[in-house]
Design an enzyme around this catalytic site. Structure first.
Site, PDB file in Angstrom:
ATOM      1  N   ASP A   7      -1.243  -1.287   2.749  1.00 35.91           N
ATOM      2  CA  ASP A   7      -0.265  -2.230   2.238  1.00 35.91           C
ATOM      3  C   ASP A   7       0.810  -2.431   3.311  1.00 35.91           C
ATOM      4  O   ASP A   7       0.925  -1.619   4.238  1.00 35.91           O
ATOM      5  CB  ASP A   7       0.346  -1.645   0.952  1.00 35.91           C
ATOM      6  N   ASP A 202       2.348   1.823  -1.701  1.00 34.20           N
ATOM      7  CA  ASP A 202       3.580   2.358  -2.300  1.00 34.20           C
ATOM      8  C   ASP A 202       3.825   1.909  -3.739  1.00 34.20           C
ATOM      9  O   ASP A 202       4.758   2.375  -4.373  1.00 34.20           O
ATOM     10  CB  ASP A 202       4.802   1.947  -1.459  1.00 34.20           C
TER      11      ASP A 202
HETATM   12 MG   LIG Z   1       4.233  -2.502  -1.036  1.00 34.24          MG
END
Ligand SMILES: [Mg+2]
Length: 262
Positions: A7, A202
């Site tokens: 990501d 995350d």
């Molecule tokens: Mg992110």
């Protein structure tokens, strides 16, 4: 072979400054080992290409939250993965009953200024975010009944609606995790070797990808509540960084090298 999927915002990129500076040593380690690094983000290809260049890499890009894969010269690929998908989504919206069409406005209905206002991006960045190929984020302002009717029509047309933190997004029925699986299969065929996947993320929209990877890494993000501890984490197949963003990313890649996984 090993393939790393990551990501961007809050993971490889700092949550506030969008810098990957602190991850440079780990990025150099991956490069020295010829390990593909696949970026997987809600961003568009137009937003991710310059970043990919800045990182000095040229691998497939999982774009628009898994709605599509860009920079992928895979001749075996068929089906529903072309830029015309965005036109099909816009045509679907245009053909909705007026009552439901009026409940949704998306990036394609908004000016660059309106996209900037809705996203908090600069005008320049908003113009890149508007260059969509696979999905349409926007706002749904109707009632719950209207939302269910809208979603039912979407599903009948082969699409899905994803409610994220900021936007209600119309997209094909895929995800970052599904796209990761497609690319793992591709690298397996291409290399003739088993593929070990490492995924870093995350946020909740990364969780399925982290769960599906051979090794998932949750990068700490103090700006939201921590991701739940899952069975895979209890089994030691998902690790967590202490530091947020690129500093955590750097540390965890070094950790995988030190433990012999990379
Ligand atoms: Mg992110």
């Amino acid at each position: 072979m090993i393939v790393v999927f990551t990501d961007l915002d809050g993971t490889l990129l700092d949550h506030d400054s969008y810098s990957f500076e602190a991850a440079r040593p780990a990025l150099a380690l991956l490069k020295a080992r010829d390990i593909p690094l696949v970026l997987a983000s809600s961003k568009t290809e137009a937003e991710m290409r310059p970043l990919s260049m800045a990182l000095g890499i040229d691998y497939p890009l999982i774009v628009e939250n898994g709605a599509g894969i860009a920079n992928w010269r895979n001749t075996e690929r068929g089906g529903d993965d072309s830029p015309s998908l965005y036109q099909r989504i816009r045509l679907f919206l245009a053909a909705l009953p007026q009552e439901l069409r009026g409940c949704f406005t998306g990036f394609g209905d908004w000016s660059v200024e309106e996209v900037a206002l809705a996203t908090g991006l600069s005008l320049e960045a908003a113009a890149l975010a508007k260059q969509r190929n696979f999905s349409e984020p926007g706002h749904f302002t109707g009632s719950d009944v209207q939302r269910r009717a809208f979603s039912a029509l979407l599903e009948a047309a082969g699409f899905q609606a994803m409610q994220g933190g900021r936007f209600f997004t119309v997209m094909p029925r895929t995800s970052k995790a599904v796209r990761m699986a497609e690319l793992v299969a591709y690298y397996r065929r291409q290399s003739g070797e088993a593929v070990v996947s490492v995924a870093l993320g995350d946020a909740p929209n990364d969780l399925a990808m982290l769960e599906a990877a051979d090794c998932g890494i949750i990068i700490a993000n103090p700006s939201h509540t921590p991701l739940p501890v899952t069975e895979r984490e209890r089994q030691g197949l998902i690790l967590r960084s202490e530091e947020p963003g690129p500093a955590g990313w750097n540390r965890m890649i070094h950790h995988l090298v030190a433990t012999g996984l990379l």
